[in-house]
Structure formats: C-alpha cells, structure tokens
Design a protein around this motif. Structure first.
Motif, PDB file in Angstrom:
ATOM      1  N   MET A   1      -6.321   3.785 -45.555  1.00 48.80           N
ATOM      2  CA  MET A   1      -7.086   2.592 -45.253  1.00 48.80           C
ATOM      3  C   MET A   1      -6.710   1.510 -46.251  1.00 48.80           C
ATOM      4  N   THR A   2      -6.403   0.364 -45.754  1.00 48.07           N
ATOM      5  CA  THR A   2      -6.019  -0.760 -46.589  1.00 48.07           C
ATOM      6  C   THR A   2      -7.175  -1.748 -46.676  1.00 48.07           C
ATOM      7  N   VAL A   3      -7.505  -2.138 -47.891  1.00 53.28           N
ATOM      8  CA  VAL A   3      -8.563  -3.118 -48.100  1.00 53.28           C
ATOM      9  C   VAL A   3      -7.905  -4.451 -48.416  1.00 53.28           C
ATOM     10  N   GLN A   4      -8.179  -5.430 -47.591  1.00 53.04           N
ATOM     11  CA  GLN A   4      -7.615  -6.761 -47.794  1.00 53.04           C
ATOM     12  C   GLN A   4      -8.510  -7.553 -48.736  1.00 53.04           C
ATOM     13  N   ILE A   5      -7.921  -8.106 -49.798  1.00 51.18           N
ATOM     14  CA  ILE A   5      -8.667  -8.909 -50.761  1.00 51.18           C
ATOM     15  C   ILE A   5      -8.125 -10.322 -50.711  1.00 51.18           C
ATOM     16  N   ASP A   6      -8.999 -11.263 -50.529  1.00 53.82           N
ATOM     17  CA  ASP A   6      -8.612 -12.665 -50.488  1.00 53.82           C
ATOM     18  C   ASP A   6      -8.039 -13.073 -51.842  1.00 53.82           C
ATOM     19  N   ALA A   7      -7.030 -13.941 -51.834  1.00 57.55           N
ATOM     20  CA  ALA A   7      -6.361 -14.348 -53.074  1.00 57.55           C
ATOM     21  C   ALA A   7      -7.328 -15.064 -54.023  1.00 57.55           C
ATOM     22  N   LEU A   8      -8.208 -15.891 -53.478  1.00 57.84           N
ATOM     23  CA  LEU A   8      -9.167 -16.595 -54.330  1.00 57.84           C
ATOM     24  C   LEU A   8     -10.123 -15.619 -55.001  1.00 57.84           C
ATOM     25  N   ASN A   9     -10.569 -14.623 -54.272  1.00 56.08           N
ATOM     26  CA  ASN A   9     -11.464 -13.620 -54.855  1.00 56.08           C
ATOM     27  C   ASN A   9     -10.762 -12.831 -55.952  1.00 56.08           C
ATOM     28  N   ALA A  10      -9.485 -12.523 -55.749  1.00 56.11           N
ATOM     29  CA  ALA A  10      -8.723 -11.798 -56.772  1.00 56.11           C
ATOM     30  C   ALA A  10      -8.530 -12.662 -58.020  1.00 56.11           C
ATOM     31  N   LEU A  11      -8.297 -13.943 -57.840  1.00 58.49           N
ATOM     32  CA  LEU A  11      -8.155 -14.837 -59.001  1.00 58.49           C
ATOM     33  C   LEU A  11      -9.463 -14.970 -59.767  1.00 58.49           C
ATOM     34  N   ILE A  12     -10.568 -15.031 -59.060  1.00 62.60           N
ATOM     35  CA  ILE A  12     -11.870 -15.106 -59.719  1.00 62.60           C
ATOM     36  C   ILE A  12     -12.123 -13.834 -60.520  1.00 62.60           C
ATOM     37  N   PHE A  13     -11.790 -12.681 -59.934  1.00 59.41           N
ATOM     38  CA  PHE A  13     -11.962 -11.418 -60.650  1.00 59.41           C
ATOM     39  C   PHE A  13     -11.072 -11.364 -61.885  1.00 59.41           C
ATOM     40  N   MET A  14      -9.828 -11.802 -61.755  1.00 56.50           N
ATOM     41  CA  MET A  14      -8.909 -11.778 -62.886  1.00 56.50           C
ATOM     42  C   MET A  14      -9.373 -12.739 -63.994  1.00 56.50           C
ATOM     43  N   ALA A  15      -9.918 -13.889 -63.622  1.00 59.88           N
ATOM     44  CA  ALA A  15     -10.436 -14.822 -64.624  1.00 59.88           C
ATOM     45  C   ALA A  15     -11.592 -14.187 -65.393  1.00 59.88           C
ATOM     46  N   GLY A  16     -12.466 -13.467 -64.697  1.00 55.67           N
ATOM     47  CA  GLY A  16     -13.562 -12.771 -65.363  1.00 55.67           C
ATOM     48  C   GLY A  16     -13.054 -11.699 -66.317  1.00 55.67           C
ATOM     49  N   CYS A  17     -12.010 -10.971 -65.906  1.00 55.24           N
ATOM     50  CA  CYS A  17     -11.431  -9.940 -66.772  1.00 55.24           C
ATOM     51  C   CYS A  17     -10.792 -10.538 -68.012  1.00 55.24           C
ATOM     52  N   VAL A  18     -10.078 -11.657 -67.851  1.00 57.44           N
ATOM     53  CA  VAL A  18      -9.423 -12.306 -68.989  1.00 57.44           C
ATOM     54  C   VAL A  18     -10.455 -12.824 -69.979  1.00 57.44           C
ATOM     55  N   VAL A  19     -11.510 -13.456 -69.476  1.00 56.70           N
ATOM     56  CA  VAL A  19     -12.559 -13.960 -70.363  1.00 56.70           C
ATOM     57  C   VAL A  19     -13.241 -12.801 -71.087  1.00 56.70           C
ATOM     58  N   ALA A  20     -13.510 -11.719 -70.374  1.00 54.84           N
ATOM     59  CA  ALA A  20     -14.143 -10.547 -71.001  1.00 54.84           C
ATOM     60  C   ALA A  20     -13.236  -9.965 -72.089  1.00 54.84           C
ATOM     61  N   TYR A  21     -11.930  -9.929 -71.851  1.00 55.21           N
ATOM     62  CA  TYR A  21     -10.984  -9.418 -72.846  1.00 55.21           C
ATOM     63  C   TYR A  21     -11.024 -10.262 -74.116  1.00 55.21           C
ATOM     64  N   PHE A  22     -10.979 -11.581 -73.961  1.00 57.53           N
ATOM     65  CA  PHE A  22     -10.989 -12.448 -75.135  1.00 57.53           C
ATOM     66  C   PHE A  22     -12.325 -12.401 -75.883  1.00 57.53           C
ATOM     67  N   VAL A  23     -13.418 -12.250 -75.158  1.00 55.93           N
ATOM     68  CA  VAL A  23     -14.718 -12.103 -75.821  1.00 55.93           C
ATOM     69  C   VAL A  23     -14.754 -10.796 -76.600  1.00 55.93           C
ATOM     70  N   TYR A  24     -14.213  -9.736 -76.024  1.00 55.21           N
ATOM     71  CA  TYR A  24     -14.158  -8.450 -76.719  1.00 55.21           C
ATOM     72  C   TYR A  24     -13.321  -8.573 -77.992  1.00 55.21           C
ATOM     73  N   LYS A  25     -12.165  -9.230 -77.895  1.00 55.10           N
ATOM     74  CA  LYS A  25     -11.304  -9.394 -79.078  1.00 55.10           C
ATOM     75  C   LYS A  25     -11.997 -10.258 -80.137  1.00 55.10           C
ATOM     76  N   HIS A  26     -12.709 -11.291 -79.717  1.00 53.60           N
ATOM     77  CA  HIS A  26     -13.405 -12.159 -80.666  1.00 53.60           C
ATOM     78  C   HIS A  26     -14.527 -11.399 -81.373  1.00 53.60           C
ATOM     79  N   THR A  27     -15.282 -10.592 -80.623  1.00 53.18           N
ATOM     80  CA  THR A  27     -16.367  -9.836 -81.259  1.00 53.18           C
ATOM     81  C   THR A  27     -15.806  -8.736 -82.153  1.00 53.18           C
ATOM     82  N   ARG A  28     -14.615  -8.270 -81.866  1.00 56.96           N
ATOM     83  CA  ARG A  28     -13.991  -7.262 -82.721  1.00 56.96           C
ATOM     84  C   ARG A  28     -13.606  -7.866 -84.071  1.00 56.96           C
ATOM     85  N   ARG A  29     -13.111  -9.111 -84.067  1.00 58.40           N
ATOM     86  CA  ARG A  29     -12.725  -9.763 -85.318  1.00 58.40           C
ATOM     87  C   ARG A  29     -13.927 -10.230 -86.125  1.00 58.40           C
TER      88      ARG A  29
END
Length: 87
Positions: A1-29
């Motif tokens: 079964m193939t799940v189709q993900i809209d490109a805009l939804n994938a970009l929004i998810f990736m932006a959330g992941c990138v922001v979460a990564y940088f927040v994690y790195k900032h709180t680590r420092r």
C-alpha cells in the motif's frame, strides 16, 4: 500500500523537524547540569508547535481522488395539485 503525501505537508513536517533539531542542540549547549544532554521534551513541543502553526497558516488538506457527490432529489410526501381529481 502506497501512502501519498502532499509536497507542502512534507515540507511543513520537515520544517518542524529542523526547528526541533536546532532547539535540541541549543538546549544541549545551554544546559547547566553535569550531563550534556538536550531537553527532548522542549524540542518535541517546539517542533509540534511549528507544524501546527504552519499547518494553520498554509492549510493541511487531504485531497482525495473520489468523484464529487451529487445530490439526488427526494420525492415529496405531499401530492401535487394536478393529481387531485374532482368526482
């Protein structure tokens, strides 16, 4: 079964992941404790809030390939005046 993900939804998810990564790195420092670990809870909450905000801003829509539904006329319960016959 193939799940189709809209490109805009994938970009929004990736932006959330990138922001979460940088927040994690900032709180680590900036962590003042002896163990240098980031705050995972804050990073996840920040990432989810970014996804939520961008989702409201750009609209997370699930487009389907289903044909539009047509409205069928329902028969009325009352008879029309032409059906009455005088006897």
């Amino acid at each position: 079964m193939t799940v189709q993900i809209d490109a805009l939804n994938a970009l929004i998810f990736m932006a959330g992941c990138v922001v979460a990564y940088f927040v994690y790195k900032h709180t680590r420092r900036s962590h003042s404790g002896p163990v240098k670990t980031g705050d995972v809870g804050v990073a996840i909450a920040t990432g989810l809030s970014v996804i939520l905000a961008l989702g409201f801003l750009f609209g997370l829509s699930q487009e389907t390939d289903a044909p539009p539904t047509t409205v069928q006329e329902t028969p009325s319960a009352t008879a029309s005046p032409s059906m009455h016959t005088a006897s």
